[in-house]
Design an enzyme around this catalytic site. Sequence first.
Site, PDB file in Angstrom:
ATOM      1  N   LEU B  12       0.821  -1.207   0.000  1.00  0.00           N
ATOM      2  CA  LEU B  12       0.000   0.000   0.000  1.00  0.00           C
ATOM      3  C   LEU B  12       0.852   1.253   0.000  1.00  0.00           C
ATOM      4  O   LEU B  12       1.737   1.402   0.811  1.00  0.00           O
ATOM      5  CB  LEU B  12      -0.890   0.067   1.234  1.00  0.00           C
ATOM      6  CG  LEU B  12      -1.938  -1.000   1.394  1.00  0.00           C
ATOM      7  CD1 LEU B  12      -2.845  -0.621   2.555  1.00  0.00           C
ATOM      8  CD2 LEU B  12      -2.740  -1.184   0.137  1.00  0.00           C
ATOM      9  N   HIS B  13       0.571   2.149  -0.913  1.00  0.00           N
ATOM     10  CA  HIS B  13       1.071   3.512  -0.775  1.00  0.00           C
ATOM     11  C   HIS B  13      -0.146   4.306  -0.423  1.00  0.00           C
ATOM     12  O   HIS B  13      -1.065   4.346  -1.202  1.00  0.00           O
ATOM     13  CB  HIS B  13       1.626   4.026  -2.099  1.00  0.00           C
ATOM     14  CG  HIS B  13       2.912   3.384  -2.443  1.00  0.00           C
ATOM     15  ND1 HIS B  13       4.025   3.529  -1.657  1.00  0.00           N
ATOM     16  CD2 HIS B  13       3.263   2.592  -3.463  1.00  0.00           C
ATOM     17  CE1 HIS B  13       4.999   2.852  -2.197  1.00  0.00           C
ATOM     18  NE2 HIS B  13       4.575   2.279  -3.287  1.00  0.00           N
ATOM     19  N   GLY B  14      -0.183   4.951   0.681  1.00  0.00           N
ATOM     20  CA  GLY B  14      -1.377   5.675   1.114  1.00  0.00           C
ATOM     21  C   GLY B  14      -2.078   6.387  -0.006  1.00  0.00           C
ATOM     22  O   GLY B  14      -3.251   6.172  -0.260  1.00  0.00           O
ATOM     23  N   VAL B  17      -3.066   4.098  -3.283  1.00  0.00           N
ATOM     24  CA  VAL B  17      -4.206   3.204  -3.075  1.00  0.00           C
ATOM     25  C   VAL B  17      -5.475   4.019  -2.837  1.00  0.00           C
ATOM     26  O   VAL B  17      -6.554   3.629  -3.285  1.00  0.00           O
ATOM     27  CB  VAL B  17      -3.958   2.170  -1.946  1.00  0.00           C
ATOM     28  CG1 VAL B  17      -4.220   2.752  -0.565  1.00  0.00           C
ATOM     29  CG2 VAL B  17      -4.824   0.948  -2.145  1.00  0.00           C
TER      30      VAL B  17
END
Lengths: 140, 157
Positions: B12-14, B17
Site C-alpha cells: 500500500l502507498h497511502g 491506493v
Amino acid sequence: MQRIILASHGSFATGLKSAIEMIVGVDERIESYDLDHYARPSLILEKVEEKIRQNSEDNFIILTDILGGSIHNELLRLCTLPNVVIASGVNLAMAIEVVIAQDSSLTNIIENAIAESKKNMIAFDSHKLKVLLKEEGEFV
Amino acid sequence: MIEFLRIDDRLLHGQVVAKWLNFIGPDALVVANDKAANNEISRLALKMASPQGMRFAIKTVSDAIDLINNSKVENLKLFVVVKNSSDARRIVENVKEVNVVNIGGMSYKGEEGKMIVGSVFANAKDIENIKSIIPKVRELDVRVVPSSSKKDFFSCI
C-alpha cells in the site's frame, strides 16, 4: 497538459523526482532544477520562464523546497501568470499528490496536495506504537 | 467477489491506493501477504497507509483466500492487494470471481527481468504467472494510477 516543475537547493529536486518515479513511474511532465547544477537561482528562473513561454498552452505547477529560500523567492513572481501556481515546502507526499491529481483547477490541486501531505507527517515512538497496536481491528 | 486485485510490490502507498479506492469504490480492502500478516508492526504500518473508515484486513495469502470465499464476505466488492505475481496467481486460482487484475508496480528484477512499462519489471516466472491468470479474469490492466493510460502487458514485453 499540466507540467510539474521541482526546484531546490542542492540536488533535492532531482532526488525528489527519482523518488516520485520509483513509486508512480516515469512521467515526462516532471522536470527538476537543482541549484547544485544551475549555480544561481536567477538561472533557474530563466530556464523555467523559457519553458513556460515555449509551452504557453500548458499549465505549470512549481514546487519549491523551502519558504523564504532563494529558489522560492526567485520563482514566486511566476505565479502572476494565469497558468502557473507555486507551492513551497514540497515533500514526497505533496509531489505525488500533484502528479496523480485529476483536477483541472491548479489551485485545487496544490491546496489538496498540501492538505494531504500534512497527514503524512506522523511521529512514532515506542509508546505511540503500543497505543496504535491496541487499536488494531479488522472487519471479520 | 474480487472487484480489483492489485499487484504492487510496495503493497500500500497511502495516496496511490486512496486514488484507486475512490475510483473503484469497494466495500473493503484486503492486503494478502504472509510476511506482513505475521508481523504486528508491518500490519500497523500497512493499516496506517489505508484510508480512514475503509473496512480493512491484512491476512496471509491462505487466510485471505478463506476470507474471500467466506459466505459472509462473498457478496462484498473487494479490493485486494498482493505483492507479487505468484501470490496473485494463487488467489485467482482459489476464488470464484475476479474482475480486474491490475499490475501497479513490480520492482527491478536485475538482468533476468524485462521492463514492461515505467515501474513494472517482469521475469520469466512473472510472465508465466500472468499468462496463467489472464483466462481466469475479466481484464488485465497495467496502470499505476487511474489517470495513467492502460498498457497492454504482452505487447510491452
